[in-house]
Design a protein around this motif. Structure first.
Motif, PDB file in Angstrom:
ATOM      1  N   GLN A 263       4.163  -3.592   2.194  1.00  0.00           N
ATOM      2  CA  GLN A 263       4.087  -3.207   0.770  1.00  0.00           C
ATOM      3  C   GLN A 263       5.041  -2.053   0.479  1.00  0.00           C
ATOM      4  O   GLN A 263       5.726  -2.034  -0.542  1.00  0.00           O
ATOM      5  CB  GLN A 263       2.660  -2.778   0.414  1.00  0.00           C
ATOM      6  N   LEU A 264       5.083  -1.103   1.412  1.00  0.00           N
ATOM      7  CA  LEU A 264       5.951   0.062   1.202  1.00  0.00           C
ATOM      8  C   LEU A 264       7.413  -0.366   1.153  1.00  0.00           C
ATOM      9  O   LEU A 264       8.161   0.034   0.258  1.00  0.00           O
ATOM     10  CB  LEU A 264       5.735   1.079   2.331  1.00  0.00           C
TER      11      LEU A 264
ATOM     12  N   ASN B 213      -3.780   3.535   1.480  1.00  0.00           N
ATOM     13  CA  ASN B 213      -3.987   2.196   0.919  1.00  0.00           C
ATOM     14  C   ASN B 213      -2.813   1.258   1.134  1.00  0.00           C
ATOM     15  O   ASN B 213      -2.873   0.102   0.721  1.00  0.00           O
ATOM     16  CB  ASN B 213      -4.194   2.293  -0.600  1.00  0.00           C
ATOM     17  N   VAL B 214      -1.732   1.755   1.735  1.00  0.00           N
ATOM     18  CA  VAL B 214      -0.471   1.008   1.721  1.00  0.00           C
ATOM     19  C   VAL B 214      -0.144   0.444   3.101  1.00  0.00           C
ATOM     20  O   VAL B 214      -0.300   1.142   4.108  1.00  0.00           O
ATOM     21  CB  VAL B 214       0.652   1.980   1.281  1.00  0.00           C
ATOM     22  N   THR B 215       0.296  -0.831   3.160  1.00  0.00           N
ATOM     23  CA  THR B 215       0.801  -1.376   4.432  1.00  0.00           C
ATOM     24  C   THR B 215       2.317  -1.175   4.477  1.00  0.00           C
ATOM     25  O   THR B 215       2.953  -0.941   3.440  1.00  0.00           O
ATOM     26  CB  THR B 215       0.528  -2.889   4.554  1.00  0.00           C
TER      27      THR B 215
ATOM     28  N   MET C 132       3.615   3.771  -5.930  1.00  0.00           N
ATOM     29  CA  MET C 132       2.940   2.540  -5.522  1.00  0.00           C
ATOM     30  C   MET C 132       1.656   2.311  -6.303  1.00  0.00           C
ATOM     31  O   MET C 132       0.975   1.306  -6.093  1.00  0.00           O
ATOM     32  CB  MET C 132       2.633   2.590  -4.024  1.00  0.00           C
TER      33      MET C 132
ATOM     34  N   ALA D  35       8.683  -3.120   0.341  1.00  0.00           N
ATOM     35  CA  ALA D  35       9.002  -3.932  -0.840  1.00  0.00           C
ATOM     36  C   ALA D  35       9.017  -3.096  -2.133  1.00  0.00           C
ATOM     37  O   ALA D  35       9.497  -3.560  -3.165  1.00  0.00           O
ATOM     38  CB  ALA D  35       7.976  -5.063  -0.967  1.00  0.00           C
ATOM     39  N   ALA D  36       8.497  -1.873  -2.080  1.00  0.00           N
ATOM     40  CA  ALA D  36       8.345  -1.073  -3.314  1.00  0.00           C
ATOM     41  C   ALA D  36       9.651  -0.383  -3.706  1.00  0.00           C
ATOM     42  O   ALA D  36      10.500  -0.096  -2.864  1.00  0.00           O
ATOM     43  CB  ALA D  36       7.252  -0.035  -3.104  1.00  0.00           C
TER      44      ALA D  36
END
Ligand code: ADP
Ligand code: MG
Length: 363
Positions: A228-229, A223-225, A216, A231-232
């Protein structure tokens, strides 16, 4: 003249494996812990005795201290780290009495360190902030005893507050107390099954979290929502591990919001969700821990339950109505022991005070 101090053990309530990901944790200091009683001795002389361990152990710090691999390394390490911080504790004699069960993962080592530091700070008054004391005790365990542990154990033992949880932000190294309704008890039930492969599995999970963070492009999973996770792009296993950590951080913040507005029930729901995530995503549970959680949450008066600590064995913690606690424990114990033939040792705890009062010396 003898002086006494008390430092509690702790239990992790929410925020599993978040510490090395720069995340957040909720814990409770327990009403169980270690009492240290002692007095000054001539400079350099140290005498240590513990109710559990028998003899008085004698040391002369002027001759240089070596680790012995015994329990006395914990208090000697604390004196050493205090001295390095400019707080030289001269000589002292301390006797310890403990109400913490050993081997139950309730952090007797941190209680021992913090009780020692709190006592030495009374015998030889130093001005250190509460966070400095917690960090110094952690350093004693990391560098003198040689055990790698995060800050949670010592911070909980220092900053606990009756009828409150301890919120630790591992990145900011800051602490807040969050109110817990006083009709709740914390039921800790040990599965009686030892952490068999802890070292390897623990390090593998850590690596998988770091791998997810690298994918990421962030320093840490903090730092990650979750959006976001999801979608990665990354290998499925790393994503599942990260889902647990990111979910735990989110659950901690949800629990705080609920507790601050007086909603204790949501904490229980989030604890059970945490356990499900351990089962499905982080795979750090065991069949025994799963059984304890399933049995606990079926009982009237149990609001939620989860494994507590590293996992791969050890104990669960259940949030219970105090008035129902004995019955919940009785029912869980009966069925668990009949099905597994392991003993389910249970401890009903309350969220208690830490070793150092909030006296404005600052976190
Ligand atoms: P925990 O999860 O209880 O912290 P640790 O292995 O980290 O488990 O620490 C346990 C060690 O701490 C014991 O092996 C012993 O060396 C020390 N200890 C804990 N309680 C006491 C006590 N009451 N008296 C002397 N040593 C103690
Ligand atoms: Mg420990």
């Amino acid at each position: 003249m003898s002086i006494s101090t008390f430092a509690p053990g702790r239990v992790e309530i929410l925020g599993n494996h978040t510490d090395y990901n720069g995340g957040v944790v909720l814990s409770a200091a327990l009403h169980l812990g270690i009492t240290a009683t002692g007095e000054k001795l001539p400079d350099g002389l140290v005498e240590l005795a513990s109710g559990d361990m028998g003899n008085v152990e004698k040391f002369d710090r002027t001759k240089g201290l070596q680790r012995t691999g015994q329990w006395t390394d914990y208090p000697l390490g604390v004196a050493e780290m205090l001295a390095r911080a400019g707080a030289e504790a001269g000589g002292f004699a301390i006797r310890y009495e403990s109400t913490l069960p050993t081997g139950a993962g309730l952090s007797s080592s941190a209680a021992l360190e913090v009780a020692t530091a709190a006592l030495l700070m009374k015998l030889y008054p130093f001005s250190l902030s509460r966070m400095e004391v917690a960090k110094l005790c952690r350093r004693a365990e990391n560098e003198f005893v040689g055990v790698n542990c995060g800050l949670l154990d010592q911070a909980s033992s220092v900053f606990g507050l009756k009828d409150h949880l301890v919120f630790l932000d591992c990145r900011a190294e800051s602490v807040k107390n969050i109110p817990l309704p006083s009709h709740f008890g914390l039921l800790i039930i040990n599965s009686g099954v030892k952490h068999a492969l802890v070292g390897g599995e623990y390090n593998e999970r850590r690596e998988q979290c770091f791998e997810a963070a690298r994918h990421m492009g962030v320093e840490a999973l903090r730092n990650v929502t979750m959006a976001q996770l999801e979608a990665a792009e990354m290998p499925d296993l790393a994503k599942r591990r990260a889902r647990h950590v990111v979910g735990e951080n989110e659950r901690v913040f949800q629990a705080i919001e609920a507790l601050n507005s007086g909603d204790g029930e949501l904490l229980g729901t989030l604890m059970t969700a945490s356990h499900r995530s351990s089962m499905d995503n982080f795979q750090n549970s065991t069949p025994e821990l799963d059984l304890l959680v399933e049995l606990a949450i079926k009982q009237k008066g149990c609001l939620g339950a989860r494994l507590s600590g590293g996992g791969f064995g050890g104990a669960i913690v259940a949030l219970v109505e105090m008035q129902d606690a004995d019955r919940v424990l009785f029912e869980v114990k009966k069925t668990y022991e009949a099905q597994t033939h392991h003993e389910a040792a249970g401890y009903l705890c309350r969220a208690g005070d830490g070793a150092l009062p909030p006296d404005g010396s600052g976190a």
